[in-house]
Scaffold this active site. Structure first.
Site, PDB file in Angstrom:
ATOM      1  N   GLU A  37       0.776  -1.149   0.128  1.00 17.17           N
ATOM      2  CA  GLU A  37      -0.034   0.016  -0.039  1.00 17.17           C
ATOM      3  C   GLU A  37       0.860   1.140   0.065  1.00 17.17           C
ATOM      4  OE1 GLU A  37      -3.076   0.303  -0.352  1.00 17.17           O
ATOM      5  OE2 GLU A  37      -3.436   2.420  -0.043  1.00 17.17           O
ATOM      6  N   TYR A  38       1.806   1.184   0.670  1.00 15.74           N
ATOM      7  CA  TYR A  38       2.957   2.298   0.928  1.00 15.74           C
ATOM      8  C   TYR A  38       3.415   2.567  -0.677  1.00 15.74           C
ATOM      9  CZ  TYR A  38       7.066   4.993   2.037  1.00 15.74           C
ATOM     10  OH  TYR A  38       8.021   6.130   2.290  1.00 15.74           O
ATOM     11  N   ASP A  39       3.971   1.648  -1.217  1.00 18.48           N
ATOM     12  CA  ASP A  39       4.458   1.639  -2.475  1.00 18.48           C
ATOM     13  C   ASP A  39       3.625   2.120  -3.305  1.00 18.48           C
ATOM     14  OD1 ASP A  39       6.738   0.323  -1.600  1.00 18.48           O
ATOM     15  OD2 ASP A  39       6.252  -1.587  -2.340  1.00 18.48           O
ATOM     16  N   SER A  84      33.357  18.075  21.991  1.00 20.85           N
ATOM     17  CA  SER A  84      33.265  16.477  22.356  1.00 20.85           C
ATOM     18  C   SER A  84      33.047  16.302  23.665  1.00 20.85           C
ATOM     19  CB  SER A  84      34.671  16.128  21.884  1.00 20.85           C
ATOM     20  OG  SER A  84      35.638  17.089  22.661  1.00 20.85           O
ATOM     21  N   GLU A 116      21.785   8.720  28.448  1.00 20.77           N
ATOM     22  CA  GLU A 116      21.393   8.323  27.151  1.00 20.77           C
ATOM     23  C   GLU A 116      22.475   7.184  26.560  1.00 20.77           C
ATOM     24  OE1 GLU A 116      21.476  11.647  24.470  1.00 20.77           O
ATOM     25  OE2 GLU A 116      20.673  12.882  26.139  1.00 20.77           O
ATOM     26  N   LYS A 118      25.168   5.963  24.391  1.00 22.96           N
ATOM     27  CA  LYS A 118      26.329   6.478  23.413  1.00 22.96           C
ATOM     28  C   LYS A 118      26.260   5.705  22.369  1.00 22.96           C
ATOM     29  CE  LYS A 118      30.489   8.999  23.259  1.00 22.96           C
ATOM     30  NZ  LYS A 118      31.035   8.365  22.062  1.00 22.96           N
ATOM     31  N   ASP A 120      27.538   4.040  18.716  1.00 22.21           N
ATOM     32  CA  ASP A 120      28.747   4.106  18.027  1.00 22.21           C
ATOM     33  C   ASP A 120      28.593   4.455  16.597  1.00 22.21           C
ATOM     34  OD1 ASP A 120      31.376   3.957  18.258  1.00 22.21           O
ATOM     35  OD2 ASP A 120      31.463   1.574  18.517  1.00 22.21           O
ATOM     36  N   ARG A 139      30.913  16.344  11.814  1.00 24.62           N
ATOM     37  CA  ARG A 139      31.477  16.884  12.714  1.00 24.62           C
ATOM     38  C   ARG A 139      32.791  17.545  12.511  1.00 24.62           C
ATOM     39  NH1 ARG A 139      34.978  16.021  17.042  1.00 24.62           N
ATOM     40  NH2 ARG A 139      34.722  17.122  18.696  1.00 24.62           N
ATOM     41  N   GLU A 176      23.256  11.182  16.204  1.00 24.26           N
ATOM     42  CA  GLU A 176      24.339  10.121  15.585  1.00 24.26           C
ATOM     43  C   GLU A 176      23.752   9.422  14.468  1.00 24.26           C
ATOM     44  OE1 GLU A 176      26.968  10.393  17.518  1.00 24.26           O
ATOM     45  OE2 GLU A 176      28.272   8.586  17.517  1.00 24.26           O
ATOM     46  N   TYR A 228      20.257  13.659  19.578  1.00 22.92           N
ATOM     47  CA  TYR A 228      20.325  13.860  20.975  1.00 22.92           C
ATOM     48  C   TYR A 228      20.745  15.157  21.264  1.00 22.92           C
ATOM     49  CZ  TYR A 228      25.459  13.689  19.400  1.00 22.92           C
ATOM     50  OH  TYR A 228      26.799  14.171  18.765  1.00 22.92           O
ATOM     51  N   LYS A 293      24.018  14.084  31.172  1.00 17.40           N
ATOM     52  CA  LYS A 293      23.990  15.317  30.967  1.00 17.40           C
ATOM     53  C   LYS A 293      23.174  15.753  31.868  1.00 17.40           C
ATOM     54  CE  LYS A 293      23.814  14.709  25.854  1.00 17.40           C
ATOM     55  NZ  LYS A 293      23.077  14.350  24.680  1.00 17.40           N
ATOM     56  N   LYS A 317      32.440   4.780  29.712  1.00 19.34           N
ATOM     57  CA  LYS A 317      32.630   4.056  28.358  1.00 19.34           C
ATOM     58  C   LYS A 317      32.473   2.767  29.095  1.00 19.34           C
ATOM     59  CE  LYS A 317      33.842   5.850  25.105  1.00 19.34           C
ATOM     60  NZ  LYS A 317      34.707   6.227  24.354  1.00 19.34           N
ATOM     61  N   CYS A 411      41.028 -34.805   7.637  1.00 23.64           N
ATOM     62  CA  CYS A 411      40.406 -34.696   8.927  1.00 23.64           C
ATOM     63  C   CYS A 411      41.511 -34.747   9.886  1.00 23.64           C
ATOM     64  CB  CYS A 411      39.317 -35.526   9.270  1.00 23.64           C
ATOM     65  SG  CYS A 411      38.645 -35.487  10.805  1.00 23.64           S
ATOM     66  N   CYS A 414      40.302 -37.746  12.192  1.00 17.68           N
ATOM     67  CA  CYS A 414      40.577 -39.369  11.937  1.00 17.68           C
ATOM     68  C   CYS A 414      41.262 -39.551  10.666  1.00 17.68           C
ATOM     69  CB  CYS A 414      38.903 -40.116  11.868  1.00 17.68           C
ATOM     70  SG  CYS A 414      38.140 -39.224  10.253  1.00 17.68           S
ATOM     71  N   CYS A 429      34.468 -33.200   7.059  1.00 22.81           N
ATOM     72  CA  CYS A 429      35.249 -34.519   7.027  1.00 22.81           C
ATOM     73  C   CYS A 429      34.160 -35.523   6.675  1.00 22.81           C
ATOM     74  CB  CYS A 429      35.438 -34.670   8.619  1.00 22.81           C
ATOM     75  SG  CYS A 429      35.899 -36.402   9.103  1.00 22.81           S
ATOM     76  N   CYS A 435      34.554 -41.016  12.421  1.00 22.80           N
ATOM     77  CA  CYS A 435      35.384 -39.910  12.807  1.00 22.80           C
ATOM     78  C   CYS A 435      35.108 -39.570  14.621  1.00 22.80           C
ATOM     79  CB  CYS A 435      35.152 -38.669  12.260  1.00 22.80           C
ATOM     80  SG  CYS A 435      36.003 -37.106  13.052  1.00 22.80           S
TER      81      CYS A 435
HETATM   82  N1  5U1 Z   1      23.587  10.381  23.171  1.00 20.66           N
HETATM   83  C1  5U1 Z   1      24.690  11.258  23.048  1.00 20.66           C
HETATM   84  N2  5U1 Z   1      25.743  11.056  22.548  1.00 20.66           N
HETATM   85  N3  5U1 Z   1      26.538  12.245  22.171  1.00 20.66           N
HETATM   86  C2  5U1 Z   1      27.499  12.644  21.809  1.00 20.66           C
HETATM   87  N4  5U1 Z   1      24.690  12.384  23.429  1.00 20.66           N
HETATM   88  C3  5U1 Z   1      25.687  13.097  23.178  1.00 20.66           C
HETATM   89  N5  5U1 Z   1      26.280  14.610  23.333  1.00 20.66           N
HETATM   90  C4  5U1 Z   1      27.238  14.864  22.746  1.00 20.66           C
HETATM   91  C5  5U1 Z   1      27.975  13.797  22.063  1.00 20.66           C
HETATM   92  C6  5U1 Z   1      29.386  14.300  21.517  1.00 20.66           C
HETATM   93  O1  5U1 Z   1      27.761  16.027  22.899  1.00 20.66           O
HETATM   94  C7  5U1 Z   1      27.118  17.004  23.536  1.00 20.66           C
HETATM   95  C8  5U1 Z   1      27.026  16.756  25.107  1.00 20.66           C
HETATM   96  C9  5U1 Z   1      27.883  18.256  23.522  1.00 20.66           C
END
Ligand code: 5U1
Length: 680
Positions: A37-39, A84, A116, A118, A120, A139, A176, A228, A293, A317, A411, A414, A429, A435
């Site tokens: 339907e979305y399509d 940072s 929150e 963090k 990656d 950034r 992020e 964030y 925070k 961390k 193997c 055996c 094997c 075996c």
């Molecule tokens: N969840 C989250 N990740 N993070 C990365 N919040 C957040 N805030 C950031 C960064 C670098 O920086 C502000 C606190 C400045």
């Protein structure tokens, strides 16, 4: 549609509907219409815009598919620097941070923090002017980044236009960009199938995808954005605290993290840290820590900044999931079905919270793909309980005497030929039950907790019993006497008695456990249960054609082929006969259709599950007799709520329907013996 006014109207309606569906699908994880339907709506909008190019708008949902432009990554100077975060690596460092905050603010009482995960991934900044996305940047060094607008626009969870009304004229949202683990695995498997270089981890995959010159390539990458923070670049007001700001940003159409919570004081922050660490492996994305925070913006302003980091936030961390180490050797292990797996012996390294000295190399193709040699320095990744993996070789650190790893032709246990079926990555094997390795593994599987659960018959005893020739097949277990066992080194009278009685009491398993215990390739607990429930007896399964087997939910052509070929092999039938002669009797009636524990119940799955797909969850519930429905009503027995569950969860709450979170659902399945899929 000839009339322009009605075209404009229709285009607007379609855009609104599509944006709304996108919001439910990508931000709330709660789709409201089927994909087809979305399509249809999407294609209708595309067609209208193609007919009326003057009506195409930059925030139209059709404009994210990846324009045919070359991204130039021009430099962008951030209007507000992208700061940072300071890091805390221990509980003491977090407490020191909280103390510094309180001292600076001259406050005695506890501070309210927002916690929150963090993620990656990569930090990005998004500018919206009058609600329309106008610029996205990386950034970079915090002061200037690169313009990645064309690529960012392809990410479905990035709103091209803000939802609702009353948002500031000029606003910057930061967040992020990350790649969820499932998407990462699928991308790497696609790249590997095409013989292309794979990514070491989801972060690199996200970075590589955002750095594509062609946005069409980025559009095919499973990227997501989690917001964030928000900064208003004009005079308009935002709420006076971070928490409310994020809730507002969510209303504008951004995904925010569902694990976010508030904490009062350092103790609650540390509790949040520990809880998130526990949950880390169940999350569908990688995180490397938790960010705390100060919630109140007035307090944030009073605290200010030091060098390039705010004094009001810190990241605590988690243990690293990747480390470097050296491959000291490679051994080949033989599994229950003869699969010959190369295992790297590593110089011990602390990774993912434990010391690791072995890592799987999967198969020879993987060794060749990674170009790994003995003596190489490699990246090892250990995420949660997953077996550690070698993910990358640092060829620049390769010593001159690094040794190439040869494909085994025989193997290692055996001496039988190792064969590789064309199109299969796994070498096997060919010794079968000749075996010793395969015999040992078959017996270990039979005795394991999820199979016949023979207490006291650990791997070491099985190794010894097979090596001494006292047990060759699972049927031989039932002929072991107390005296036989007592003859083994370090086996006392009591242990021998206990083991004999544990073996004896495994003689009456329920049918599905017995099927699982046979160790048929790709037949895990859920499939065993489905087979038992569908056919009702071992004889019926052993006589079923591949077609008849495929009528069972969860059984496709591959599994059906494995089941058929298992029962077609004379030696397997001999073992089953020998088990019968030894008094093993399975209880067919326990899982017949009428006695399935969830018979008559209706379950609903909502939100995304991290430990299994919704389809897998459905199969498991159905194996227990439940009906799985797509909508919640008064008749619903239980709603399983995964991450970011949306309106179905709300409805269940309002109707007072029982709700089960994923962790409890997994335990529930485990208690009914349908927790995991097939192995090998
Ligand atoms: N969840 C989250 N990740 N993070 C990365 N919040 C957040 N805030 C950031 C960064 C670098 O920086 C502000 C606190 C400045």
């Amino acid at each position: 549609m000839a009339n322009t006014a009605s075209v404009v109207q229709r285009i607007e309606t379609l855009r609104e509907q599509i944006n709304d569906h996108n919001y439910h699908y990508y931000v709330l994880d709660d789709p409201r219409i089927p994909d087809a339907e979305y399509d249809r709506l999407f294609r209708e909008l595309q067609a209208l815009e193609a007919e009326h190019p003057d009506l195409v708008a930059p925030d139209s949902p059709t404009q994210r598919v990846g324009a045919n432009v070359e991204t130039t990554f021009d430099e962008v100077v951030h209007r507000l620097p992208m700061l940072s975060l300071d890091n805390a690596f221990s509980e003491d460092e977090l407490r020191d941070f909280d103390r510094r905050v309180k001292d600076r603010l001259k406050k005695d009482g506890p501070i309210e923090y927002v916690c929150e995960p963090k993620l990656d991934g990569l930090a990005v900044s998004l500018h919206y002017e009058k609600g329309v996305l106008t610029r996205a940047a990386t950034r970079g060094d915090g002061y200037a980044g690169e313009d990645i607008t064309a690529n960012i626009r392809t990410i479905p969870s990035v709103p091209l236009g803000l939802r609702g009304e009353g948002f500031p004229e000029l606003v910057e949202v930061r967040g992020e960009v990350y790649m969820p683990l499932a998407g990462f695995a699928a991308l790497n498997s696609r790249l590997s199938d095409r013989g292309e270089k794979t990514f070491v981890n989801p972060r690199n995959a996200a970075a590589g995808s955002l750095r594509q010159k062609n946005p069409k390539v980025t559009a095919r990458r499973p990227l997501e954005l989690c917001a964030y923070s928000v900064a208003v670049l004009d005079e308009q007001d935002l709420p006076d605290n971070h928490w409310d700001c994020l809730k507002l940003v969510q209303q504008w159409g951004f995904r925010i993290n569902s694990e976010m919570r508030k904490a009062l004081g350092a103790d609650e922050c540390l509790e949040a840290y520990r809880a998130l660490m526990e949950k880390r492996q169940q999350l569908p994305y990688d995180i490397d820590g938790i960010v705390f925070k100060v919630n109140d913006f007035a307090l944030q302003r009073a605290l200010g900044f030091v060098s390039r980091a705010p004094r009001w936030a810190i990241a605590q961390k988690f243990p690293a999931q990747e480390e470097l180490t050296v491959i000291e050797g490679v051994e080949f292990q033989v599994g229950r079905t003869g699969a010959v797996t190369p295992v790297a012996r590593l110089h011990p390294v602390f990774v993912g919270g434990v010391t690791v000295s072995n890592a799987t190399l999967h198969n020879m193709d993987e060794i060749e793909r990674l170009d790994v040699r003995i003596g190489d320095t490699v990246f090892v990744r250990r995420a949660g309980d997953v077996i550690p993996q070698v993910v990358k070789v640092l060829t620049e650190r390769r010593p001159e005497n690094a040794q190439i790893i040869q494909r085994p032709t025989h193997c290692p246990v055996c001496g039988s030929d190792v064969v590789q079926i064309e199109g299969e990555a796994v070498a096997r094997c060919s010794g079968g039950l000749y075996c010793a390795a395969q015999r040992k593994e078959a017996i270990k599987h039979y005795a394991s907790r999820k199979a016949l659960d023979i207490e006291g018959l650990g791997d070491k005893w099985i190794d010894i019993l097979v090596e001494k020739g006292m047990v060759n097949t699972v049927a031989d277990l039932y002929h072991l006497t107390r005296d036989d066992l007592k003859s083994l080194d370090r086996m006392g009278n009591k242990s021998a008695d206990n083991l004999v009685s544990a073996i004896a009491s495994s003689r009456h398993p329920v049918l599905w456990r017995f099927i699982y215990a046979l160790g048929i390739r790709e037949v895990g607990e859920a499939t065993a249960k489905a087979l038992a429930s569908h056919f009702g007896s071992l004889e019926a399964i052993s006589e079923a054609s591949e077609e008849a087997l495929q009528a069972v939910p969860d059984v496709g052509p591959i599994v059906a082929g494995h089941v058929r070929s298992f029962f077609d092999q004379a030696h397997n039938q001999e073992i089953i006969d020998a088990l019968k002669s030894a008094g093993v009797e399975w209880q067919s009636e326990v899982i017949t259709a009428s006695e399935r524990p969830l018979n008559g119940e209706t379950w609903v799955l909502t939100g995304s599950l991290s430990e299994m797909t919704r389809d897998e969850a459905k199969v498991r519930l159905e194996a227990l007799g439940a009906k799985v429905a797509s909508s919640v009503s008064k008749k619903t027995t239980c709603v399983v709520a995964g991450e970011a569950a949306g309106s179905k969860l709300t409805k269940a709450e309002s109707l007072g329907v029982k709700i089960m979170e994923e962790a409890d659902f997994v335990k529930f399945l485990a208690s009914h013996g349908v927790a995991e899929g097939a192995s090998e």
